[in-house]
Each structure stands twice: as structure tokens, then as C-alpha cells.
Enzyme design. Sequence first.
Site, PDB file in Angstrom:
ATOM      1  N   ASP A 186       0.888  -1.165   0.000  1.00 16.75           N
ATOM      2  CA  ASP A 186       0.000   0.000   0.000  1.00 16.75           C
ATOM      3  C   ASP A 186       0.919   1.207   0.000  1.00 16.75           C
ATOM      4  O   ASP A 186       1.607   1.472   0.984  1.00 16.75           O
ATOM      5  CB  ASP A 186      -0.882  -0.045   1.254  1.00 16.75           C
ATOM      6  CG  ASP A 186      -1.741   1.208   1.409  1.00 16.75           C
ATOM      7  OD1 ASP A 186      -1.540   2.182   0.657  1.00 16.75           O
ATOM      8  OD2 ASP A 186      -2.612   1.199   2.298  1.00 16.75           O
TER       9      ASP A 186
ATOM     10  N   TYR B 298       1.114   0.213  14.913  1.00 16.85           N
ATOM     11  CA  TYR B 298       0.100   0.057  13.872  1.00 16.85           C
ATOM     12  C   TYR B 298       0.388   0.978  12.692  1.00 16.85           C
ATOM     13  O   TYR B 298       0.582   2.174  12.886  1.00 16.85           O
ATOM     14  CB  TYR B 298      -1.293   0.378  14.431  1.00 16.85           C
ATOM     15  CG  TYR B 298      -2.357   0.300  13.374  1.00 16.85           C
ATOM     16  CD1 TYR B 298      -2.718  -0.935  12.845  1.00 16.85           C
ATOM     17  CD2 TYR B 298      -2.969   1.446  12.879  1.00 16.85           C
ATOM     18  CE1 TYR B 298      -3.681  -1.025  11.849  1.00 16.85           C
ATOM     19  CE2 TYR B 298      -3.930   1.361  11.890  1.00 16.85           C
ATOM     20  CZ  TYR B 298      -4.289   0.124  11.381  1.00 16.85           C
ATOM     21  OH  TYR B 298      -5.230   0.038  10.398  1.00 16.85           O
TER      22      TYR B 298
ATOM     23  N   LYS C 262      -3.133  -2.590   7.805  1.00 14.66           N
ATOM     24  CA  LYS C 262      -3.203  -4.050   7.855  1.00 14.66           C
ATOM     25  C   LYS C 262      -2.296  -4.672   6.803  1.00 14.66           C
ATOM     26  O   LYS C 262      -1.827  -3.997   5.887  1.00 14.66           O
ATOM     27  CB  LYS C 262      -4.649  -4.501   7.662  1.00 14.66           C
ATOM     28  CG  LYS C 262      -5.410  -4.523   8.977  1.00 14.66           C
ATOM     29  CD  LYS C 262      -4.834  -5.584   9.929  1.00 14.66           C
ATOM     30  CE  LYS C 262      -5.531  -5.547  11.272  1.00 14.66           C
ATOM     31  NZ  LYS C 262      -4.830  -6.192  12.360  1.00 14.66           N
TER      32      LYS C 262
HETATM   33  C1  F6R Z   1      -7.616  -0.255   7.684  1.00 13.14           C
HETATM   34  C2  F6R Z   1      -7.390   1.051   7.084  1.00 13.14           C
HETATM   35  C3  F6R Z   1      -8.285   2.178   7.434  1.00 13.14           C
HETATM   36  C4  F6R Z   1      -7.546   3.224   8.267  1.00 13.14           C
HETATM   37  C5  F6R Z   1      -8.466   4.411   8.646  1.00 13.14           C
HETATM   38  C6  F6R Z   1      -7.694   5.519   9.366  1.00 13.14           C
HETATM   39  O1  F6R Z   1      -6.671  -1.187   7.247  1.00 13.14           O
HETATM   40  O2  F6R Z   1      -6.465   1.231   6.330  1.00 13.14           O
HETATM   41  O3  F6R Z   1      -9.459   1.754   8.072  1.00 13.14           O
HETATM   42  O4  F6R Z   1      -7.017   2.642   9.430  1.00 13.14           O
HETATM   43  O5  F6R Z   1      -9.037   4.960   7.489  1.00 13.14           O
HETATM   44  O6  F6R Z   1      -6.650   5.894   8.527  1.00 13.14           O
HETATM   45  P1  F6R Z   1      -5.562   7.002   8.849  1.00 13.14           P
HETATM   46  O7  F6R Z   1      -5.021   6.693  10.208  1.00 13.14           O
HETATM   47  O8  F6R Z   1      -4.574   6.840   7.737  1.00 13.14           O
HETATM   48  O9  F6R Z   1      -6.287   8.328   8.809  1.00 13.14           O
HETATM   49 MG    MG Z   2      -4.177   2.030   3.067  1.00 16.48          MG
HETATM   50 MG    MG Z   3      -4.826  -2.004   1.909  1.00 17.24          MG
END
Ligand code: F6R
Ligand code: MG
Ligand code: MG
Length: 365
Positions: free
Chosen positions: A11, A228, A231
Site C-alpha cells: 500500500d 500500527y 493491515k
Molecule cells: C484499515 C485502514 C483504514 C484506516 C483508517 C484511518 O486497514 O487502512 O481503516 O485505518 O481509514 O486511517 P488514517 O489513520 O490513515 O487516517
Molecule cells: Mg491504506
Molecule cells: Mg490495503
Amino acid sequence: MSITLSVIKADIGGYVGHSESHPDVIAKGEECMAKAKRDGLLVDYHVTKCGDDLQLIMTHQHGVDNEKIHKLAWDTFVDCTEVAKTLKLHGAGQDLLADAFSGNVKGMGPGVAEMEFEERGAETIIIFMADKTSSGAWNLPLYKMFADPFNTIGLVIASEMHTGFTFEVHDVKEHKKITFNAPDEIYDLLVFIGAPARYMVKAVYHRESKEIAAVSSTQRLSLIAGRYIGKDDPVCIVRSQGKFPAVGEVLEPFTLPLLVEGWMRGSHHGPLMPVAIKDSTPTRFDGPPRVVALGFQLSGGKLVGPRDMFADKSFDNARQQANDVADFLRRHGPFEPHRLPLEEMEYTTMPQVMKKLEGRFTNLD
Ligand code: F6R
Ligand code: MG
Ligand code: MG
């Protein structure tokens, strides 16, 4: 002819949020892969996406864990990150955890599944790719494909499959591995792979010929980074037909939208919905988690295909069921078991919130 199939993914930026990949990023990936093919490093390639993950599917003759191939993937992700940064995509470069490439992308953020084999007269391959879920999501489907006669009738009535398959299981927390033979050791096998956050099916082998049948990515981003950062969104390669499960037996496990960990903020259990590539756009509560399946025939290492296997109408019920399960689970809001158990939440952003409240706890009488 010995051929290596490498699937390396990362990603490196989402559009919009974490819901999809931008076409310009995919186009850049194509450009890098085309050059590597022209230069003779790759036999063939296919660039695709699953949700916000860029997927590099490559065939070559350099074996697994090859530095040149891994560097090619890393450099491609770096170039694609530049495009993502220009477009100010969300989380540009997110999975590139190291500053510079050092020999192998394993442990540097990207997910890797690779296998080397002698190409058969007809070499049928299915590549599974998932978004918004963890490595370990393949445990149940791989068990069904290679060990469950209620899924794979070939285990019962095909002479080439009747002796069963060997499962290589990795303990990603203790960095250990163990193998189990199916069917005789399935009860032992299930003790471990029924706990997919820790024990993961890394590979499956044909028991008699010892040929590789399946391989998955088992990299856990949270264990690599110690925090974290999204994923794992794992991938899995499965060989099909002949002495391996038929295409329909390989796809059948996904008629159950199995519960996996991931979804919003990587912190929830949710149903794994099988979808066509164009529908790998996790939008509701950043999900629900998706799985896509591309089918290829290999011809001298050339990727003949892909066919988008879950585009088929016979997966409509699984999708409907996934949406129904999503409705049901969502109504639990921040409560377990929709939210992951505390042990798994240690690898999310939750510990920071808990730390703030530490001093407010007083002893019970
Ligand atoms: C799960 C995922 C999303 C982010 C969420 C918060 O794998 O990628 O659910 O965790 O959108 O994202 P940030 O912390 O990047 O704003
Ligand atoms: Mg992502
Ligand atoms: Mg992804």
C-alpha cells in the site's frame, strides 16, 4: 521449464482515503514492469490492485528471494510513491518501512508470496489478494481447499490427490515453523491454524510428489514496525487442476464470507467479501474486507490472462451474505467481538489512548 512466480504488494497510497488505488499509480507500476521485461529481468508481469494495495505479479527464472527481483519491486514502489505524493494521495509510501532497499523486501513492509516450480503441460494458477485484513486470512480457505473433502471432492475421488497434502505452518510471534500431513494430522493442524493471528499456513505441498501447491504472504506489518501502520492485506498463490484442486475447488471456500480481522482501523472482525477487481473498493466503514482472485494459464512463463474469477454471478450470494453479516456486526459498535480482543488491540493506536488514562486507575479495596 523452471519458472518462478513472485507476487509482491504494498500500500503506497490510497485514493480516496484507503478505499482504492489511483490509475496513475497503477500506470507507473506498469511502466516499471514493462522496462524490466524489456531488459530481460522478467519473463512476464501483470500489474493490478486490490483496494488501496498495488500488486506486482511477476514471472522470471531467478528463483525465490532473488535480490534483483526484490529490488525491482522496491524501486517500483518507490517510483509509484512519487506519483502518489504528487497527487497527495492518502498515506503515500505507507508500507515502505525502510529508508533504503537492503537485499530482500521481506521485513521492509511489502507482502511477498513466491514459488518456483517446473511448469506443467497446462499450468493453472489462481492468485488471491485481499484488502483490509491480516495475514492468516488464508488459513481457513487453504484448509478447505487442501484438506476438507466436503469442499474438495478431488481428495476423495481423484487418484492423484487421494494421498493428501502437507501444510507448512509458521508461528509468526516465535519465528518457528512446523509441518503437518493431511488428512492424518488434521486435528493437530487445526489446533494451530484455527488461531490465525499467530499461526499461518505459509505453504502447502503435494504429499507424494512434494511439489509446491500454494504459498501465502505471512508478513505482519505490526510485528515488523512494532506499531500500527495499516493491515497486512495478504496475497496467496494456488496451483490448480491435475494433482491440485480444480479451479472450482480452489474458489469454493470463498462462498463463505469468513470472519477475518481488519476492517476499520485494522481493529475489527468482519466478513471477507469475494469481489471482482473493479469492486475491490472497501468503502463502508472502510470495508468490509475484500478478496479478489485472478486466474492465469502459464505458457513458458507468459501470464495468459487474467480471468477475474470472483466476477462470476455464482458469488452473488456470498456477497449478499457478507453485507448481511456486516450489518449485524456493525450494530455492536465498539464492543467485542466486533472490535478485536485487547491482545490484538495492542498493535493498533489504542495503547496511546490507554496510556493517557493510566494514572486515573486506583486500586480496588
Ligand atoms: C484499515 C485502514 C483504514 C484506516 C483508517 C484511518 O486497514 O487502512 O481503516 O485505518 O481509514 O486511517 P488514517 O489513520 O490513515 O487516517
Ligand atoms: Mg491504506
Ligand atoms: Mg490495503
